[in-house]
Design an enzyme around this catalytic site. Sequence first.
Site, PDB file in Angstrom:
ATOM      1  CE  LYS A 184      -5.319   4.492   2.152  1.00 40.23           C
ATOM      2  NZ  LYS A 184      -4.345   5.557   2.541  1.00 40.23           N
TER       3      LYS A 184
ATOM      4  CG  HIS B 128      -6.373   0.952   1.602  1.00 39.66           C
ATOM      5  ND1 HIS B 128      -5.495   1.543   0.725  1.00 39.66           N
ATOM      6  CD2 HIS B 128      -5.616   0.343   2.545  1.00 39.66           C
ATOM      7  CE1 HIS B 128      -4.258   1.297   1.127  1.00 39.66           C
ATOM      8  NE2 HIS B 128      -4.301   0.578   2.218  1.00 39.66           N
TER       9      HIS B 128
ATOM     10  CG  HIS C  59      -1.465   4.747   5.112  1.00 44.52           C
ATOM     11  ND1 HIS C  59      -1.471   4.531   3.759  1.00 44.52           N
ATOM     12  CD2 HIS C  59      -1.586   3.515   5.682  1.00 44.52           C
ATOM     13  CE1 HIS C  59      -1.584   3.224   3.520  1.00 44.52           C
ATOM     14  NE2 HIS C  59      -1.669   2.590   4.670  1.00 44.52           N
TER      15      HIS C  59
ATOM     16  CB  CYS D   6      -0.966  -0.044   1.171  1.00 41.06           C
ATOM     17  SG  CYS D   6      -1.968  -1.550   1.103  1.00 41.06           S
TER      18      CYS D   6
ATOM     19  CG  PHE E 146       0.248  -5.540   4.730  1.00 42.63           C
ATOM     20  CD1 PHE E 146       0.052  -4.991   5.983  1.00 42.63           C
ATOM     21  CD2 PHE E 146      -0.848  -6.076   4.069  1.00 42.63           C
ATOM     22  CE1 PHE E 146      -1.201  -4.971   6.575  1.00 42.63           C
ATOM     23  CE2 PHE E 146      -2.107  -6.057   4.641  1.00 42.63           C
ATOM     24  CZ  PHE E 146      -2.291  -5.502   5.901  1.00 42.63           C
TER      25      PHE E 146
ATOM     26  CD  GLU F 109      -0.983   8.276   8.924  1.00 45.55           C
ATOM     27  OE1 GLU F 109      -2.069   7.669   9.037  1.00 45.55           O
ATOM     28  OE2 GLU F 109      -0.631   8.882   7.883  1.00 45.55           O
TER      29      GLU F 109
END
Lengths: 82, 412
Positions: free
Chosen positions: B335, B340, B303, B163, B400, B314
């Site tokens: 998002k 996403h 994010h 991502c 990830f 974050e």
Amino acid sequence: MASNEEIQSGLAEIVNEETGLAPEAVEADKSFTDDLDIDSISMMTIVVNAEEKFGVRIPDEEVKNLKTVGDAVNYISNAQQG
Amino acid sequence: MARKVVITGLGATSPIGGDVPTTWKNSLQGVSGARTLEDDWVEEYNLPVHFAARVSTPASEVLSRVEAKRMDPSTQFAIISAREAWKDSGLEENLDQERFAVSFATGIGGVWTLLDAWDTLREKGPRRVLPMTVPMLMPNGPAAAVSLDLGARAGAFTPVSACASGTESLHQGLDLIRSGRADVVVSGGAEAAIHPMPLAAFNSMQALSRRNDDPEHASRPYDVDRDGFVMGEGAGALVLEAEEHAKARGARIYGELAGTAVTSDSYHITAPDPEGLGATRALKAAMFDARVQPNDVVHVNAHATATPVGDKPEYTALREALGKHVDNVGVSATKSQTGHLLGASGAVEAVLTVLAVHERQAPMTINLDNQDPEIPLDVITSERQLPDGDVVALSNSFGFGGHNAVIAIRNA
């Protein structure tokens, strides 16, 4: 058993589906590569779709001999009779 | 002195708009792109998640049938966004193709093509596996198709970092121009993974929201009731250009890609570092690269995927990197609207961040009814103007694998 005209028009539909070329442009004396601008990947897709549509087998080593639309029509016609 | 890199073209196809003007307008109004999936396979496989955020304009309405059938959906989205960005940049004329590169990311690649071909093999045998299967499934497919379509001959690259991929494409684009290897780069990201297998797999990780009865309110970054992300799809594209190249042709300049950074956590294959150390380093490094101070930052596109475990680290990283100034920074979690987009998310969010700086308006965050008290950010939930003068906005993406990518955008 399909007539040569039926095979050619069936082939024209397959070519149209793959490339967007107008079916009437797919004439017997047209070369797949030089006139119709069909690359090897599209040609293999057309061959496999033609096998399914006409119930024949076109071996990979034969594909290079199918230079024109007419060559393919004749090959399919003979294969159907064989 | 390093070459300055400016942004001269924008493109997007997203769950809240089939192009940039629509996506941007909706992002300011607060629109959800999430919908119940009508596909038979939801029931057929008894999927626990029944919704996702599909592109609002199907690719079949934009591309011809023949064109589309040679492309995986991820490449279709890439082409749609890249063509819009390219047209927007006005670069068609007199371009030196050998100085033009592409850096187009994806998280997963041609997953539809791969799995369709596997089904075909099992049901019909190897003869029916079409020869276009390989070029359609390869992850460099979107980058290759964009380079072919637009005439880029200085390389076509595919950053893959889950991502974080879309944001990494801008990191790479900046490097290609700064290093002098290219004058123009189309950077972006594309993803098309709304397929039962990835939905099942992400669900197994407990990563997806299961708010099946209310898809539009399912993506809830920073909300106490957030329960996972909503799968989205689409693509974003940005035309990056050496400043002198853009000025010489009198181009419209949206803003400057002032700095970027990428770090890796080396902490866990999927879990974010709970202290956000890798993200903090990326934020600090991007600001250093852009030669800006925390006080220069007025806006962050976070994010913020809305997973229970992801949003807080974050925040920790933002507080560590920006210090007390974080309280003065308006944060958007877009998002909440788009879902996403995985490897495309950073690219679409970069488009929104560039426009935020250019238009001095920040996109909305929706579905924030009860803000998590452990994440006391100034989240933008209504119309918000950004200040005049010289400003900087940041956009974060994490993937990830422990990938952290940050970009810094400065006004033109």
